[in-house]
Design a protein around this motif. Structure first.
Motif, short mmCIF file in Angstrom:
data_model
loop_
_atom_site.label_atom_id
_atom_site.label_comp_id
_atom_site.label_asym_id
_atom_site.label_seq_id
_atom_site.Cartn_x
_atom_site.Cartn_y
_atom_site.Cartn_z
N PRO A 158 4.46 -31.32 133.98
CA PRO A 158 4.26 -30.09 134.75
C PRO A 158 2.90 -29.99 135.44
N GLY A 159 1.87 -30.64 134.90
CA GLY A 159 0.53 -30.51 135.47
C GLY A 159 0.05 -31.76 136.18
N HIS A 160 0.95 -32.61 136.62
CA HIS A 160 0.55 -33.86 137.28
C HIS A 160 -0.14 -33.57 138.61
N SER A 212 -2.28 -42.18 142.98
CA SER A 212 -0.97 -41.56 142.81
C SER A 212 -0.56 -41.34 141.37
N GLY A 213 -1.39 -41.74 140.38
CA GLY A 213 -1.01 -41.54 138.99
C GLY A 213 0.35 -42.16 138.70
N ASP A 214 1.20 -41.40 138.01
CA ASP A 214 2.56 -41.85 137.74
C ASP A 214 3.57 -41.22 138.69
N HIS A 215 3.09 -40.48 139.68
CA HIS A 215 4.01 -39.79 140.58
C HIS A 215 4.68 -40.76 141.54
N VAL A 216 3.90 -41.61 142.16
CA VAL A 216 4.44 -42.63 143.08
C VAL A 216 4.02 -43.99 142.55
N LEU A 217 4.98 -44.71 141.98
CA LEU A 217 4.74 -46.04 141.44
C LEU A 217 5.48 -47.06 142.30
N PRO A 218 4.86 -48.20 142.60
CA PRO A 218 5.42 -49.11 143.60
C PRO A 218 6.62 -49.93 143.13
N PRO A 264 -0.63 -37.77 155.34
CA PRO A 264 -0.56 -39.00 156.14
C PRO A 264 -0.02 -40.16 155.29
N ASP A 265 0.45 -41.21 155.95
CA ASP A 265 0.90 -42.40 155.24
C ASP A 265 -0.33 -43.11 154.67
N LEU A 266 -0.38 -43.23 153.35
CA LEU A 266 -1.58 -43.71 152.66
C LEU A 266 -1.27 -44.96 151.85
N ARG A 267 -2.30 -45.76 151.61
CA ARG A 267 -2.17 -46.89 150.69
C ARG A 267 -2.08 -46.33 149.28
N VAL A 268 -1.14 -46.83 148.50
CA VAL A 268 -0.87 -46.28 147.17
C VAL A 268 -1.69 -47.03 146.13
N LEU A 269 -2.51 -46.27 145.38
CA LEU A 269 -3.28 -46.80 144.26
C LEU A 269 -2.64 -46.22 143.00
N PRO A 270 -1.68 -46.93 142.42
CA PRO A 270 -0.87 -46.36 141.34
C PRO A 270 -1.49 -46.55 139.97
N ALA A 271 -0.98 -45.83 138.99
CA ALA A 271 -1.43 -46.01 137.62
C ALA A 271 -0.84 -47.26 136.99
#
Length: 358
Positions: free
Chosen positions: A201-203, A216-222, A253-260
């Motif tokens: 809930p608090g992501h 992007s944390g765990d919200h957007v994972l590649p 904007p379309d961004l480079r994803v730095l995932p967890a």
């Protein structure tokens, strides 16, 4: 729990040119380094911690799991770029799960760094504290499992480490609760904190639009989809919230994803679109299972679905993954109810779902 593209276990990250979980402090952009920290007993292998340099110290996006091997490697990796724990000014934690939060709060309180966490995680922390301090008999996750019709899996969790009560020392409350969308200044940078509930809930995700990157944390994972429904106390419509949060990220904007977890990826737009399509497909599969099975629990539907990028049968999963799969399926069925395509009725053996006649 399902994947798209290259498997996480074999993915090479462009910043290192090596497997994404390989040890090191890998420069993602000027003043930004990615440090993978190990996750023992976790199929994900590692969590990426991002170090953002500022004029008055370091801001870390997430902190890792509070285990000795992760602390030692974070210390070693920071020293490799000329820094140390005492240089950390702030932790911006994407969400409350142990591999993101616990080392941040331990180091934050030990070295005086500010720890910030989304306000939506407060009920979970309060529940974990009550479970750890009030002498409760079992982990609060077990009750959620039983609502998915997975009582036998809950019993197996209770007999292993997944049923252990939390240690309150690792789950201290943050210094700052983040509410709504806001900005954080890190040296010359401005990080846009965007509330993205769903996985929890608090992501929060953090966008550096000038640099063109999204923490992007765990919200957007590649390479995988984040778990949905694996929260206590249970959230209302977690999948609906997650998909709405994906749409919010698509408005940036379309961004480079730095995932967890996983390698740095080139396009937030591309991955968000893939995730939205994936969950629509899973909703269709869940509805088809309900129409075939009649009135059943989430566990029954989960057994009809394929899991991981290899479409493995439910029975091939380990017990922990089976529990997560049952809860994720429940989140899909709850969204079908919200869309008017199914109904739900509480039952002692778990919530029972039924398809609405088409």
């Amino acid at each position: 729990m399902t994947t798209g593209g290259i498997a996480t276990g074999h993915a090479v990250s462009p910043d290192s040119g090596r497997h994404w979980a390989d040890e090191g402090a890998w420069q993602v952009a000027e003043g930004i380094h990615r440090i993978p920290l190990p996750l023992p007993m976790d199929a994900l292998k590692a969590v990426n911690i991002y170090v953002v340099a500022g004029d008055d110290g370091l801001t870390l996006i997430d902190g890792g799991w509070a285990i000795p091997v992760a602390r030692e490697l974070l210390d070693k990796s920071l020293r490799s770029i000329g820094s140390g724990f005492g240089d950390i000014k702030r932790f911006l934690v994407t969400h409350v799960h142990r591999d993101h939060y616990t080392l941040a709060t331990v180091l934050g309180h030990e070295f005086g760094a500010e720890v910030a966490l989304g306000a939506g995680e407060q009920p979970a922390l309060e529940l974990l504290h009550r479970a750890g301090l009030d002498g409760l008999d079992e982990s609060p996750f077990l009750a959620v499992l039983r609502t998915a019709g997975a009582a036998e899996i809950a019993d197996l969790w209770a007999s292993g480490h997944n049923g252990e009560l939390p240690n309150p020392v690792d789950w201290a409350f943050p210094d700052v609760w983040i509410e709504g969308d806001r900005q954080f200044d890190v040296g010359h940078r401005t990080l846009d904190a965007v509330h993205t509930p769903g996985h929890t809930p608090g992501h929060y995700v953090y966008a550096d639009q000038a640099e063109g990157v999204l923490f992007s944390g765990d919200h957007v994972l590649p390479t995988i989809t984040p778990s949905i429904g694996f929260t206590v106390p249970p959230a209302e419509q977690p999948l609906g919230q997650f998909m709405a949060s994906l749409a919010r990220v698509r408005e940036l904007p379309d961004l480079r994803v730095l995932p967890a977890h996983g390698p740095v990826a080139p396009s937030s737009y591309e991955r968000v679109d893939e995730l939205l399509v994936h969950h629509e497909e899973r909703l269709t599969q869940c509805l088809a299972s309900l129409r075939e099975r009649g009135s059943v629990t989430s566990l029954v539907v989960a057994r009809d679905l394929g899991w991981t990028r290899h479409e493995r049968a439910f029975g091939e999963l380990d017990v922990f993954s089976q529990g997560m799969a049952a809860m994720e399926t429940k989140a899909h069925l709850e969204l079908l109810v919200a869309r008017g395509q199914a109904t739900e009725v509480a039952d002692p053996d778990g919530v029972v779902f039924t398809a609405v006649p088409s």
